[in-house]
Write an enzyme that holds these catalytic residues in place. Structure first.
Site, PDB file in Angstrom:
ATOM      1  N   GLY A 205      39.963  45.194  -2.532  1.00 21.81           N
ATOM      2  CA  GLY A 205      39.823  44.051  -1.642  1.00 21.81           C
ATOM      3  C   GLY A 205      41.059  43.908  -0.784  1.00 21.81           C
TER       4      GLY A 205
ATOM      5  N   HIS B 299      40.109  36.176  -5.669  1.00 25.65           N
ATOM      6  CA  HIS B 299      41.484  36.624  -5.426  1.00 25.65           C
ATOM      7  C   HIS B 299      41.769  36.653  -3.912  1.00 25.65           C
ATOM      8  CE1 HIS B 299      44.810  39.750  -6.350  1.00 25.65           C
ATOM      9  NE2 HIS B 299      44.659  39.845  -5.044  1.00 25.65           N
ATOM     10  N   GLU B 300      40.797  37.152  -3.131  1.00 22.23           N
ATOM     11  CA  GLU B 300      41.014  37.266  -1.670  1.00 22.23           C
ATOM     12  C   GLU B 300      41.042  35.889  -1.013  1.00 22.23           C
ATOM     13  OE1 GLU B 300      42.064  39.988  -1.067  1.00 22.23           O
ATOM     14  OE2 GLU B 300      41.117  41.184  -2.641  1.00 22.23           O
TER      15      GLU B 300
ATOM     16  N   CYS C 133      47.486  43.475  -7.400  1.00 22.91           N
ATOM     17  CA  CYS C 133      47.450  43.051  -5.992  1.00 22.91           C
ATOM     18  C   CYS C 133      48.283  44.025  -5.181  1.00 22.91           C
ATOM     19  CB  CYS C 133      48.013  41.636  -5.867  1.00 22.91           C
ATOM     20  SG  CYS C 133      48.015  41.026  -4.164  1.00 22.91           S
ATOM     21  N   LEU C 134      47.744  44.439  -4.033  1.00 20.59           N
ATOM     22  CA  LEU C 134      48.468  45.372  -3.170  1.00 20.59           C
ATOM     23  C   LEU C 134      49.771  44.759  -2.662  1.00 20.59           C
ATOM     24  CD1 LEU C 134      45.396  46.772  -1.218  1.00 20.59           C
ATOM     25  CD2 LEU C 134      46.750  47.976  -2.949  1.00 20.59           C
TER      26      LEU C 134
ATOM     27  N   HIS D 246      44.344  34.367  -1.298  1.00 24.39           N
ATOM     28  CA  HIS D 246      45.303  34.868  -0.298  1.00 24.39           C
ATOM     29  C   HIS D 246      45.221  34.037   0.985  1.00 24.39           C
ATOM     30  CE1 HIS D 246      47.205  38.416  -1.975  1.00 24.39           C
ATOM     31  NE2 HIS D 246      46.056  38.994  -2.281  1.00 24.39           N
TER      32      HIS D 246
ATOM     33  N   GLN E  11      47.360  39.409   4.099  1.00 23.87           N
ATOM     34  CA  GLN E  11      48.215  40.481   3.573  1.00 23.87           C
ATOM     35  C   GLN E  11      48.728  41.423   4.659  1.00 23.87           C
ATOM     36  OE1 GLN E  11      45.148  41.323   0.374  1.00 23.87           O
ATOM     37  NE2 GLN E  11      47.009  41.954  -0.679  1.00 23.87           N
TER      38      GLN E  11
END
Ligand code: GNR
Ligand code: NI
Length: 166
Positions: A46, A133-134, A91-92, A137, A51
């Site tokens: 995702g 999660h997204e 997480c990236l 963000h 981000q």
């Protein structure tokens, strides 16, 4: 298409609250394509526009093994959340950190697709967790916010140092 740079914790820009998209224009669709390309390249399941330092309410995801099931949601909102489950998240923007987080087990989410049409989806398990999660963000929240203060401080120190060395 382009691969975009992903902000890393503790970058303060990850705390920005994203603004709703007014109309789904070609520019928005280009950004969606870049988000997907960046997510596949990373690789991740995702990615939120936040981000890549674009503070608009746009997320993408793909939890398929074949990496051939892209999902894009513009202005996503969770209208129903049921149950709870723990899942190990990464997480990236927080590389190398994997911790259990409790989330709703199933969600109903509304938003716009890449054509600007309203959609409502029922998502559960990994895809449901990923979309939660997204959306976090987009609100300036990170999964490490759910961890203990001690764990978060350790992660912040480790990643803060790593970033200074770049
Ligand atoms: O690639 C990712 N894996 C992942 C695993 C468990 C729960 C959430 C995620 S999302 C993450 C990519 C990312 O950072 N998205 O914001
Ligand atoms: Ni993330």
């Amino acid at each position: 298409m382009a691969i975009l740079q992903i902000l890393q914790y503790p970058d303060p820009r990850l705390r920005n609250v994203a603004v709703a998209v007014g109309t789904v224009t070609d520019d928005v669709r280009r950004l969606v394509d870049d988000l997907l390309e960046t997510m596949y390249d990373a690789p991740g399941i995702g990615l939120a526009a936040t981000q890549v330092n674009v503070h608009k309410r746009i997320i993408v995801a793909d939890v398929s093994d074949a990496r051939d099931a892209p999902l894009c949601l513009i202005n996503p909102t969770i209208v129903q959340a049921i149950g709870s489950e723990q899942m190990e998240e990464g997480c990236l923007s927080v590389p190398g950190v994997y911790e259990n987080v409790e989330r709703a087990q199933a969600i109903t989410v509304r938003g716009l697709n890449r054509n600007g049409d309203p959609v409502e989806l029922e998502l559960e398990d990994l895809l449901g967790v990923c979309v939660q999660h997204e959306i976090d963000h987009l609100d300036g929240k990170l999964f490490v916010d759910y961890l203990s203060h001690l764990k978060r401080t350790r992660i912040r120190k480790k990643l803060g140092k790593a970033q200074k060395q770049l």
